[in-house]
Design a protein around this motif. Structure first.
Motif, PDB file in Angstrom:
ATOM      1  N   VAL A   1      -6.698  -0.391  -9.228  1.00  0.00           N
ATOM      2  CA  VAL A   1      -6.050  -1.286  -8.795  1.00  0.00           C
ATOM      3  C   VAL A   1      -6.762  -2.530  -9.091  1.00  0.00           C
ATOM      4  CG1 VAL A   1      -5.291  -2.687  -6.751  1.00  0.00           C
ATOM      5  CG2 VAL A   1      -4.967   0.068  -6.847  1.00  0.00           C
TER       6      VAL A   1
ATOM      7  N   PRO B   1       0.728  -1.130   0.056  1.00  0.00           N
ATOM      8  CA  PRO B   1      -0.205  -0.069  -0.073  1.00  0.00           C
ATOM      9  C   PRO B   1       0.825   1.239   0.028  1.00  0.00           C
ATOM     10  CG  PRO B   1      -0.632  -1.384   1.509  1.00  0.00           C
ATOM     11  CD  PRO B   1       0.462  -2.211   1.109  1.00  0.00           C
TER      12      PRO B   1
ATOM     13  N   TRP C   1      -8.763   2.557  -3.625  1.00  0.00           N
ATOM     14  CA  TRP C   1      -7.809   1.576  -4.240  1.00  0.00           C
ATOM     15  C   TRP C   1      -8.560   1.012  -5.601  1.00  0.00           C
ATOM     16  CZ3 TRP C   1      -5.205  -1.135   0.209  1.00  0.00           C
ATOM     17  CH2 TRP C   1      -4.706  -0.251   1.084  1.00  0.00           C
TER      18      TRP C   1
END
Length: 843
Positions: free
Chosen positions: A61, A29, A56
């Motif tokens: 992602v 992260p 994310w």
């Protein structure tokens, strides 16, 4: 196909860039910036919140790799399985519940060493998930180990500390060696077939790769291949047409490769075009064209105008979006979507955005795990407030969600204050995309031309949703097919009488005879066109009036064959009103078909449809395009009446005008269709009276059954304010309207000054409706400004004129030397000889 999954545990920008070319990368992260394609692995969750994970995933992602406790929470929060990978050590497999197993799409298994039997059993337990293996060993796996893992459905995770761009060693494996571990070749030379495609997946060509060429491409980021004759082929090394490699992938059974590249220069092919498989088409071709036009479009061209005039481009995007929203038929949806894509892509290219960036944005949106409600913004879900500025050119109104009681009004412009270029825009009609439409109708026309009645029956079933056994009705027509209301019958009969009387007066029955000089007599006489086709639309309204307007002059002119074409009703019959008119005008055949297929059938003839010599009648853009196509085909030998566009009216009104009459005239044309062109030229009318006309338009429109159509056409119509009648007439002559209505003091005197109009309606008690139906004049008129050079349909439209001459011996003695001299001047000796041989014989 992914071969291995890199884990970013060591910073090396060159290595990271190379790894991004062969697939996603696993990061923590805290690592920023992240590669474009990445997984985030969460091991220490103390500082991570659920909202962080959602953010994310929404940012693009690919997946999050999470331990068991986090997996349960994320599954309960509704995160899709395809975005979740479970992080496990070998001792935790038995603790996984069915809910977790079914709620993830991958498992990252941490093992002290690679145990193929253990990994195989885990793979079977997670039968619907991909298995990634992270070994605790410090040395990299061999290529054979990578292949064995892949054979049991697992892929190795390789920390970047075990990867290198240099040759493989005991402590690091070269990226290309790992990537190529599973690939096999069935060629004697060991090369791998390689598809090279654009960043959007469109093929550029087929080449071959070797381990050496792939290795260099991964490392350098340039297109490098293996020539079967000359060794390594570095694309563009001599031509300059280089490639930036975006991704390299194996196919599903590991025997071929795909390179996605950004191609520079003339293109991939040695013939200086983009693809070895021929010219590109569709959106890639449009993108290429627009990019070229952005750089080199000549001043004054339409594309240059689009790029230079952001407001024009904005208006066209809104216009085409509205037209797409209104399209219902499959072909219309495709047509309008193509228009919208053209203008939208022009906007993108203007801003430096290409199809690849659009697709990336689409992919990113698809990856979002949270969604907004998706409701329309207020300006699109309710009535848009009136613009504070009176635009010179009206914009389309999106009224599909407009409240039914919303005010219906026109836009306004004042000729005293508009610039010359704005005045020119006021005169413009919607762009008729003739070339595009002709391309669309050509397959239909060709189909009917080649297959005749069979094609007609198929196309009628497809477009009109009617299954016919036969396409033509011949007289005598069955009485039951003409059963109509007696009142309607009486009205048709009266209209027939008036229209026939006016058109009979136009008939050229006599012969024009002129003696141009003694002994030289020239004459001209009329003959009917033998076979004519009359197209009577059957879309949003039944139009027996059009059958009258076309059939009566054909009958008066003496045409021997009159084929009337009109779309059938849902039950396969023709409306009895049209049938009755066909009977009255002496139609020799009725074709039960519409659209381009009807035009084609009349132009070329079929087994049952007679071929005609000239086609008349209005229609939609498909009919218009088909008429234009067949008239230019020398094999068809057919002409047409005139070009066609949306119906239109221009009303000139002064202080004497009755607001209710003016509003009614505007609305009578506006109800034809959403593209109807409606213009009011107001001559010195006070603001109060103009407001009264606008009020009448609104009140009367809301009482109409076709109010939704009127709302569209009136919403983009204009009021043009002028100071004098002379100024109004000049504007009208420039506009050249189909229908011109004069609500003026001394209206009759103004007619002498009208140069361009299809038909004129003089005074307060002459509504355009009378000309449409029964006054006697014809309602098939030139639109789209063609009143500058075309007449409306009349009796002479159905005739051609033949000339003749008769010369006596004495006459030739006088005329012959003149002709011989001119023929000699032009070097045409045979022409001169034809005269001289006669002069010699008469001496």
């Amino acid at each position: 196909m992914s071969v291995f999954l890199p884990l970013l545990d060591e910073e090396n920008s060159d290595l990271t860039r190379a790894l991004a070319r062969v697939g996603p990368i696993v990061v923590s992260p805290s690592q920023h910036p992240r590669p474009l394609q990445c997984y985030i692995t969460i091991e220490d969750s103390s500082s991570i919140q659920l909202d962080d994970v959602v953010t994310w995933l929404n940012e693009g992602v690919e997946k999050v790799i999470v331990p068991l406790t986090w997996a349960k929470e994320l599954i309960a929060a509704g995160i899709p399985p395809e975005r979740l990978t479970l992080l496990l050590d070998v001792g935790s497999v038995s603790a996984v519940s069915d809910t977790v197993r079914n709620g993830v799409s991958g498992v990252l298994l941490k093992t002290p060493a690679i145990d193929l039997d253990l990994i195989s059993s885990v793979s079977k337990f997670f039968s619907n998930s991909s298995i990634h293996v992270l070994s605790g060993t410090t040395s990299p796996p061999t290529r054979s180990t990578i292949r064995e893992l892949l054979s049991i459905g697992a892929e190795i995770i390789l920390p970047t500390s075990q990867l290198t761009l240099a040759p493989t060693s005991a402590t690091r494996i070269n990226i290309a060696d790992a990537f190529l571990a599973p690939i096999v070749s069935d060629r004697p030379d060991g090369l791998f077939p390689t598809i090279v495609s654009t960043e959007t997946g469109h093929s550029l060509g087929l080449v071959y790769s070797s381990a050496e060429s792939v290795k260099e491409s991964i490392i350098s980021g340039k297109g490098v291949y293996q020539s079967r004759k000359h060794g390594l082929w570095r694309k563009g090394e001599t031509s300059g047409a280089t490639q930036d490699v975006l991704s390299i992938r194996l196919d599903c059974d590991s025997d071929s490769i795909e390179f996605r590249v950004l191609q520079h220069g003339a293109g991939f092919c040695h013939l200086n075009r983009q693809s070895c498989f021929g010219e590109i088409s569709g959106l890639p071709a449009l993108e290429s064209t627009l990019r070229s036009r952005l750089l080199s479009a000549p001043e004054g061209s339409y594309t240059r105008r689009l790029f230079n005039d952001s407001e024009l481009l904005r208006s066209k995007i809104m216009e085409e979006a509205d037209e797409l929203c209104r399209a219902e038929e499959k072909r219309d949806v495709a047509f309008e979507a193509a228009d919208l894509l053209y203008f939208a892509l022009a906007k993108c290219i203007q801003a430096g955005v290409g199809i690849a960036e659009i697709e990336q944005s689409l992919d990113a949106k698809a990856k979002r795990v949270t969604r907004r409600p998706g409701n329309a913004k207020p300006q699109w879900s309710s009535t848009q407030s009136a613009s504070k500025k009176n635009d010179a050119v009206p914009t389309r109104q999106t009224s599909q969600s407009t409240p039914s009681d919303a005010r219906i009004r026109m836009r306004m412009a004042d000729l005293a204050s508009v610039a010359p270029e704005e005045r020119a825009l006021l005169l413009k009609r919607p762009v008729l995309k003739s070339d595009e439409m002709i391309l669309k109708v050509k397959p239909i026309v060709d189909n009917v031309r080649a297959r005749g009645d069979a094609a007609l029956i198929e196309l009628t079933a497809k477009f009109d949703k009617v299954q016919l056994k036969s396409t033509v009705i011949f007289p005598p027509f069955a009485p039951e097919s003409m059963q109509i209301d007696p009142t309607v019958k009486s009205a048709i009969d009266q209209a027939y009488a008036n229209i026939r009387k006016f058109h009979e007066a136009q008939n050229s029955e006599g012969t024009l005879v002129v003696e141009t000089m003694p002994g030289v007599v020239c004459s001209r006489f009329a003959r009917p066109i033998g076979r004519v086709g009359l197209y009577v639309p059957g879309g949003t309204a039944i139009l027996p009036s059009t059958a009258l307007m076309l059939g009566i002059p054909a009958q008066v002119a003496g045409c021997k064959e009159v084929v009337l074409a009109t779309p059938p009703r849902a039950d396969g019959t023709i409306s009895p009103e049209v049938m009755y008119v066909a009977h009255r005008v002496g139609a020799s055949a009725i074709l039960k078909a519409g659209g381009a297929q009807a035009v084609a059938a009349m132009a070329y003839g079929t087994e049952t449809v007679p071929k005609v010599d000239k086609i008349f009648g209005p229609g939609n853009q498909w009919v218009t395009a088909a008429k234009m196509l067949v008239q230019n085909d020398t094999d068809a030998l057919v002409s047409i009446d005139m070009p066609a566009g949306p119906s239109e009216v221009l009303v000139i009104a002064d202080y004497t005008a009755n607001p209710a009459f003016v509003a009614a005239d505007l609305l009578s044309q506006a109800e034809h269709g959403v593209d109807s062109q409606v213009v009011l030229v107001a001559v010195g009318i006070t603001p109060e009276k103009l407001a009264k006309i606008e009020e009448e338009v609104d009140v009367q429109a809301h009482k109409l059954s076709r109010v939704d159509i009127v709302r569209e056409s009136i919403g983009k119509s204009i009021i043009v304010k002028t100071s004098t009648v002379e100024e109004a007439v000049v504007f009208s002559n420039d506009y050249a309207p189909e229908h011109l209505i004069l609500h003026l003091e001394n209206a009759k005197d103004v007619v002498a000054h009208i140069d361009n109009a299809g038909s004129i309606f003089v005074g307060p008690f002459t509504p355009e409706s009378c000309g449409d139906y029964a006054s006697g004049t014809n309602h098939t008129l030139p639109t789209n400004g063609y009143a500058r050079q075309f007449s409306g349909v009349n009796t002479l439209s159905f005739q051609k004129h033949i000339t003749s001459q008769e010369i006596t011996s004495d006459g030739l003695k006088t005329l012959g030397p003149v002709v011989a001299t001119l023929a000699d001047c032009e070097g045409l000796e045979a022409h001169a000889n034809a005269v001289r041989i006669r002069l010699q014989a008469s001496q």
